[in-house]
Design a protein around this motif. Structure first.
Motif, PDB file in Angstrom:
ATOM      1  N   TYR A 136      -4.457   4.761   1.553  1.00  0.00           N
ATOM      2  CA  TYR A 136      -4.856   6.055   2.123  1.00  0.00           C
ATOM      3  C   TYR A 136      -4.116   6.373   3.419  1.00  0.00           C
ATOM      4  CZ  TYR A 136      -7.900   2.398   3.935  1.00  0.00           C
ATOM      5  OH  TYR A 136      -8.375   1.200   4.420  1.00  0.00           O
ATOM      6  N   THR A 137      -3.588   5.335   4.103  1.00  0.00           N
ATOM      7  CA  THR A 137      -2.826   5.559   5.333  1.00  0.00           C
ATOM      8  C   THR A 137      -1.609   6.443   5.067  1.00  0.00           C
ATOM      9  OG1 THR A 137      -3.508   3.375   6.127  1.00  0.00           O
ATOM     10  CG2 THR A 137      -1.638   4.406   7.243  1.00  0.00           C
ATOM     11  N   PHE A 138      -1.086   6.355   3.875  1.00  0.00           N
ATOM     12  CA  PHE A 138       0.154   7.048   3.532  1.00  0.00           C
ATOM     13  C   PHE A 138      -0.083   8.281   2.670  1.00  0.00           C
ATOM     14  CE2 PHE A 138       0.828   2.428   3.844  1.00  0.00           C
ATOM     15  CZ  PHE A 138       1.583   2.407   5.002  1.00  0.00           C
ATOM     16  N   LEU A 139      -1.333   8.697   2.559  1.00  0.00           N
ATOM     17  CA  LEU A 139      -1.696   9.866   1.751  1.00  0.00           C
ATOM     18  C   LEU A 139      -2.216  10.982   2.633  1.00  0.00           C
ATOM     19  CD1 LEU A 139      -3.564   8.027  -1.136  1.00  0.00           C
ATOM     20  CD2 LEU A 139      -1.344   9.151  -1.329  1.00  0.00           C
ATOM     21  N   ARG A 140      -1.917  12.213   2.258  1.00  0.00           N
ATOM     22  CA  ARG A 140      -2.442  13.385   2.964  1.00  0.00           C
ATOM     23  C   ARG A 140      -3.306  14.193   2.004  1.00  0.00           C
ATOM     24  NH1 ARG A 140       2.832  16.193   3.394  1.00  0.00           N
ATOM     25  NH2 ARG A 140       3.175  14.855   1.594  1.00  0.00           N
ATOM     26  N   PRO A 141      -4.574  14.398   2.332  1.00  0.00           N
ATOM     27  CA  PRO A 141      -5.396  15.251   1.467  1.00  0.00           C
ATOM     28  C   PRO A 141      -4.981  16.706   1.613  1.00  0.00           C
ATOM     29  CG  PRO A 141      -6.635  14.603   3.407  1.00  0.00           C
ATOM     30  CD  PRO A 141      -5.341  13.853   3.466  1.00  0.00           C
ATOM     31  N   GLN A 142      -4.832  17.376   0.497  1.00  0.00           N
ATOM     32  CA  GLN A 142      -4.484  18.804   0.488  1.00  0.00           C
ATOM     33  C   GLN A 142      -5.430  19.544  -0.437  1.00  0.00           C
ATOM     34  OE1 GLN A 142      -0.430  18.720  -0.899  1.00  0.00           O
ATOM     35  NE2 GLN A 142       0.411  18.761   1.183  1.00  0.00           N
ATOM     36  N   GLN A 143      -5.792  20.750  -0.040  1.00  0.00           N
ATOM     37  CA  GLN A 143      -6.589  21.615  -0.899  1.00  0.00           C
ATOM     38  C   GLN A 143      -5.684  22.706  -1.482  1.00  0.00           C
ATOM     39  OE1 GLN A 143      -9.829  22.791   1.796  1.00  0.00           O
ATOM     40  NE2 GLN A 143     -11.181  21.451   0.618  1.00  0.00           N
ATOM     41  N   VAL A 144      -5.691  22.804  -2.783  1.00  0.00           N
ATOM     42  CA  VAL A 144      -4.921  23.829  -3.493  1.00  0.00           C
ATOM     43  C   VAL A 144      -5.914  24.880  -3.988  1.00  0.00           C
ATOM     44  CG1 VAL A 144      -3.323  24.303  -5.373  1.00  0.00           C
ATOM     45  CG2 VAL A 144      -3.225  22.098  -4.184  1.00  0.00           C
ATOM     46  N   VAL A 145      -5.806  26.090  -3.471  1.00  0.00           N
ATOM     47  CA  VAL A 145      -6.793  27.146  -3.716  1.00  0.00           C
ATOM     48  C   VAL A 145      -6.210  28.170  -4.687  1.00  0.00           C
ATOM     49  CG1 VAL A 145      -8.281  28.874  -2.634  1.00  0.00           C
ATOM     50  CG2 VAL A 145      -7.628  26.807  -1.367  1.00  0.00           C
ATOM     51  N   ALA A 146      -6.963  28.515  -5.723  1.00  0.00           N
ATOM     52  CA  ALA A 146      -6.507  29.507  -6.702  1.00  0.00           C
ATOM     53  C   ALA A 146      -7.668  30.432  -7.078  1.00  0.00           C
ATOM     54  CB  ALA A 146      -5.952  28.812  -7.950  1.00  0.00           C
ATOM     55  N   TYR A 147      -7.550  31.751  -6.759  1.00  0.00           N
ATOM     56  CA  TYR A 147      -8.541  32.779  -7.103  1.00  0.00           C
ATOM     57  C   TYR A 147      -7.868  33.838  -7.954  1.00  0.00           C
ATOM     58  CZ  TYR A 147     -12.458  31.531  -4.007  1.00  0.00           C
ATOM     59  OH  TYR A 147     -13.543  30.923  -3.420  1.00  0.00           O
ATOM     60  N   ASP A 148      -8.572  34.344  -8.958  1.00  0.00           N
ATOM     61  CA  ASP A 148      -8.051  35.519  -9.668  1.00  0.00           C
ATOM     62  C   ASP A 148      -8.661  36.774  -9.038  1.00  0.00           C
ATOM     63  OD1 ASP A 148     -10.648  35.793 -10.693  1.00  0.00           O
ATOM     64  OD2 ASP A 148     -10.124  34.955 -12.660  1.00  0.00           O
ATOM     65  N   HIS A 149      -8.304  37.950  -9.569  1.00  0.00           N
ATOM     66  CA  HIS A 149      -8.710  39.204  -8.937  1.00  0.00           C
ATOM     67  C   HIS A 149     -10.233  39.379  -8.954  1.00  0.00           C
ATOM     68  CE1 HIS A 149      -7.970  43.206  -7.323  1.00  0.00           C
ATOM     69  NE2 HIS A 149      -8.861  43.699  -8.188  1.00  0.00           N
TER      70      HIS A 149
ATOM     71  N   PRO B  18       0.807  -1.226   0.000  1.00  0.00           N
ATOM     72  CA  PRO B  18       0.000   0.000   0.000  1.00  0.00           C
ATOM     73  C   PRO B  18       0.841   1.276   0.000  1.00  0.00           C
ATOM     74  CG  PRO B  18      -0.870  -1.568   1.581  1.00  0.00           C
ATOM     75  CD  PRO B  18       0.447  -2.101   1.132  1.00  0.00           C
ATOM     76  N   ALA B  19       1.965   1.267   0.710  1.00  0.00           N
ATOM     77  CA  ALA B  19       2.831   2.446   0.719  1.00  0.00           C
ATOM     78  C   ALA B  19       3.405   2.701  -0.664  1.00  0.00           C
ATOM     79  CB  ALA B  19       3.954   2.264   1.739  1.00  0.00           C
ATOM     80  N   GLN B  20       3.803   1.647  -1.355  1.00  0.00           N
ATOM     81  CA  GLN B  20       4.314   1.805  -2.720  1.00  0.00           C
ATOM     82  C   GLN B  20       3.227   2.289  -3.667  1.00  0.00           C
ATOM     83  OE1 GLN B  20       5.946  -2.148  -3.396  1.00  0.00           O
ATOM     84  NE2 GLN B  20       8.009  -1.484  -2.860  1.00  0.00           N
ATOM     85  N   VAL B  21       2.030   1.729  -3.526  1.00  0.00           N
ATOM     86  CA  VAL B  21       0.913   2.151  -4.370  1.00  0.00           C
ATOM     87  C   VAL B  21       0.588   3.624  -4.140  1.00  0.00           C
ATOM     88  CG1 VAL B  21      -1.573   1.853  -4.769  1.00  0.00           C
ATOM     89  CG2 VAL B  21      -0.077  -0.146  -4.624  1.00  0.00           C
ATOM     90  N   ALA B  22       0.714   4.070  -2.889  1.00  0.00           N
ATOM     91  CA  ALA B  22       0.447   5.477  -2.565  1.00  0.00           C
ATOM     92  C   ALA B  22       1.509   6.415  -3.117  1.00  0.00           C
ATOM     93  CB  ALA B  22       0.348   5.648  -1.052  1.00  0.00           C
ATOM     94  N   GLY B  23       2.683   5.871  -3.464  1.00  0.00           N
ATOM     95  CA  GLY B  23       3.745   6.699  -4.028  1.00  0.00           C
ATOM     96  C   GLY B  23       4.806   7.125  -3.031  1.00  0.00           C
ATOM     97  N   VAL B  24       4.888   6.444  -1.880  1.00  0.00           N
ATOM     98  CA  VAL B  24       5.899   6.781  -0.882  1.00  0.00           C
ATOM     99  C   VAL B  24       7.286   6.498  -1.460  1.00  0.00           C
ATOM    100  CG1 VAL B  24       6.801   6.246   1.414  1.00  0.00           C
ATOM    101  CG2 VAL B  24       4.325   6.301   1.020  1.00  0.00           C
ATOM    102  N   GLY B  25       8.178   7.459  -1.311  1.00  0.00           N
ATOM    103  CA  GLY B  25       9.498   7.339  -1.930  1.00  0.00           C
ATOM    104  C   GLY B  25      10.542   6.647  -1.087  1.00  0.00           C
ATOM    105  N   SER B  26      10.367   6.607   0.233  1.00  0.00           N
ATOM    106  CA  SER B  26      11.366   6.036   1.138  1.00  0.00           C
ATOM    107  C   SER B  26      10.667   5.147   2.150  1.00  0.00           C
ATOM    108  CB  SER B  26      12.141   7.151   1.856  1.00  0.00           C
ATOM    109  OG  SER B  26      13.045   6.621   2.798  1.00  0.00           O
ATOM    110  N   ILE B  27      11.018   3.859   2.146  1.00  0.00           N
ATOM    111  CA  ILE B  27      10.395   2.887   3.055  1.00  0.00           C
ATOM    112  C   ILE B  27      11.489   2.125   3.781  1.00  0.00           C
ATOM    113  CG2 ILE B  27       8.872   0.894   3.256  1.00  0.00           C
ATOM    114  CD1 ILE B  27       7.565   1.747   0.615  1.00  0.00           C
ATOM    115  N   ALA B  28      11.441   2.168   5.119  1.00  0.00           N
ATOM    116  CA  ALA B  28      12.353   1.390   5.956  1.00  0.00           C
ATOM    117  C   ALA B  28      11.552   0.315   6.677  1.00  0.00           C
ATOM    118  CB  ALA B  28      13.057   2.290   6.963  1.00  0.00           C
TER     119      ALA B  28
END
Length: 440
Positions: free
Chosen positions: A389-402, A146-156
């Motif tokens: 989903y354990t290894f994912l963080r939801p983020q909101q990217v907000v973009a408004y023009d004038h 699951p960590a690999q599927v999520a795209g985690v770059g470093s796994i110990a």
């Protein structure tokens, strides 16, 4: 196994929770001990880890950072049928995990105003794999994939050193790690491994991680609680639990076999059977007694089944069985019911639900494609099992023009004033102020 008779009683939610069998004293003791171990690792690093290896694993002088050649040697030596099973499990869990990665979504709030919901993998993950009573090579698959599927770059990965292997990690665990391309592996066990992942141990080249995952005993689960806030963790997947709900048509042999299959993990394992059929309860108790004596880990099984955390629970009807199960919130829930597929919707609190008598928990432990790292101790009421989903963080990217900001300008000013935070409104107003002319 003890019998808890709830028939003829109308229980409130609090009373139902109080009736649930739990080994609470053992968990309280584990938290105190694990907290001390984690703090000692934070302060003394490698020295603490070596003392713990000698004390708990009876190993000294071992390589804490596993050399890469140990991984390749283990992979070359693993039995062909075990390698084939691991490869099949990897493929199934990878397919199951891929469905857990949400797609990015863009929401248009208005013209020139948009929010993108995206999911970012954490940068680094520490995976803990038990290796004491049972070398859980399957847990390598369940955590790493699951960590690999999520795209985690470093796994110990960490697992206890084995006295029987000359201080090396169990070879099947090493082979599974090698199959998945994991070469940062540490021979560290128990709560100490959780502390090492959280705080790092520079002397052995271990950098701190962002998220820790993996099952273990109550000490491992408690150590995760001790490092909460320092790193993220999966659910506290402690000593295993199984709860089976059955009606009078169920096969007592299969129920007993499934209870025993989880009890063999650890003396702290929980096995609970719930039914509204007293005659079936008697037959299951008899089957448990007969089968437990024949299994390889009979002593361990008997200790788990006779502990305060295990029981046969008698209830009046299906509704009472559902209420008890949802209050218990088991790690694993099996439904041995004639209408199991339809009934499953009522059982809302469980780490994973196994529907029908042909879907045993042991299938989920290895080859179902689902994940076997699941919440214990009632946490399934509010927590989920391990997944991408354990290894994912939801983020909101907000973009408004004038122009879009203009639409929201008055609302920002009104709310900023109401909250006595005028600088919030002034920050927006600054976008509408004339640009000052600088004299030459």
């Amino acid at each position: 196994m003890q019998t808890i008779d709830l028939r003829g009683r109308s229980l409130s939610t609090a009373e139902m929770l109080a009736a649930v069998p739990r080994a609470t004293a053992a968990r309280a003791e584990a938290l105190a001990t694990a907290t001390e171990i984690v703090e000692d690792v934070r302060v003394r690093g490698e020295e603490s880890l070596r003392e713990q290896a000698e004390r708990f694993d009876r190993v000294t002088g071992h390589a804490i950072r596993v050399p890469r050649e140990h991984l390749q040697e283990a992979l070359a030596a693993v039995a062909p049928e075990v390698r084939a099973a691991l490869e099949a499990a990897i493929e199934r869990v990878r397919r199951g995990s891929a469905a857990q990665v949400p797609e990015d979504r863009e929401t248009q709030i208005g013209p020139g105003a948009r929010i993108v919901q995206r999911w970012q993998p954490v940068g680094r993950v520490g995976v803990y794999i038990p290796g004491g009573k049972a070398p859980l090579a399957s847990s390598v698959v369940m955590n790493v994939v699951p960590a690999q599927v999520a795209g985690v770059g470093s796994i110990a990965l960490a697992s206890p050193p084995q006295q029987s292997e000359g201080g090396r990690i169990h070879p099947t665990i090493l082979a599974a790690a090698a199959l998945l391309g994991i070469d940062e592996v540490y021979a560290i066990g128990g709560a100490g491994a959780i502390g090492a992942f959280a705080h790092g141990v520079s002397a052995v080249g271990l950098d701190p991680v962002d998220v820790i995952s993996g099952p273990g005993n109550n000490f491992v689960a408690s150590a995760k609680r001790a490092v909460a806030g320092v790193v993220g963790t999966d659910s506290e997947a402690g000593a295993t639990e199984i709860l089976i709900v059955a009606d009078d048509q169920a096969d007592p042999r299969l129920i007993a076999a499934d209870l025993i299959s989880q009890a063999e993990h650890d003396e702290q394992a929980s096995a609970v059977f719930v039914t509204d059929a007293p005659a079936l309860a008697e037959r299951v108790a008899h089957e448990v007694e007969q089968q437990a004596g024949r299994t390889r880990h009979a002593e361990r099984v008997r200790a788990a089944l006779s502990g305060p955390q295990s029981a046969i629970v008698l209830v009046d009807d299906r509704a009472a069985a559902v209420a008890f199960s949802n209050a218990y919130a088991p790690e694993h829930l099996e439904l041995h019911l004639v209408d199991a597929a339809q009934a499953a919707a009522s059982f809302t609190s469980a780490g994973a639900v196994f529907v029908g008598d042909q879907t045993p928990v042991s299938l989920g432990d290895y080859m179902a494609g689902s994940n076997h790292v699941l919440p214990t101790g009632g946490q399934a009421r509010y927590a989920s099992g391990l997944g991408a989903y354990t290894f994912l963080r939801p983020q909101q990217v907000v973009a408004y023009d004038h122009a879009a900001l203009t639409e929201a300008r008055a609302g920002v000013a009104a709310l900023a004033s109401a909250e006595l935070l005028p600088a919030h409104g002034e920050a927006v107003e600054a976008r509408f102020a004339p640009v000052p002319v600088t004299e030459a």
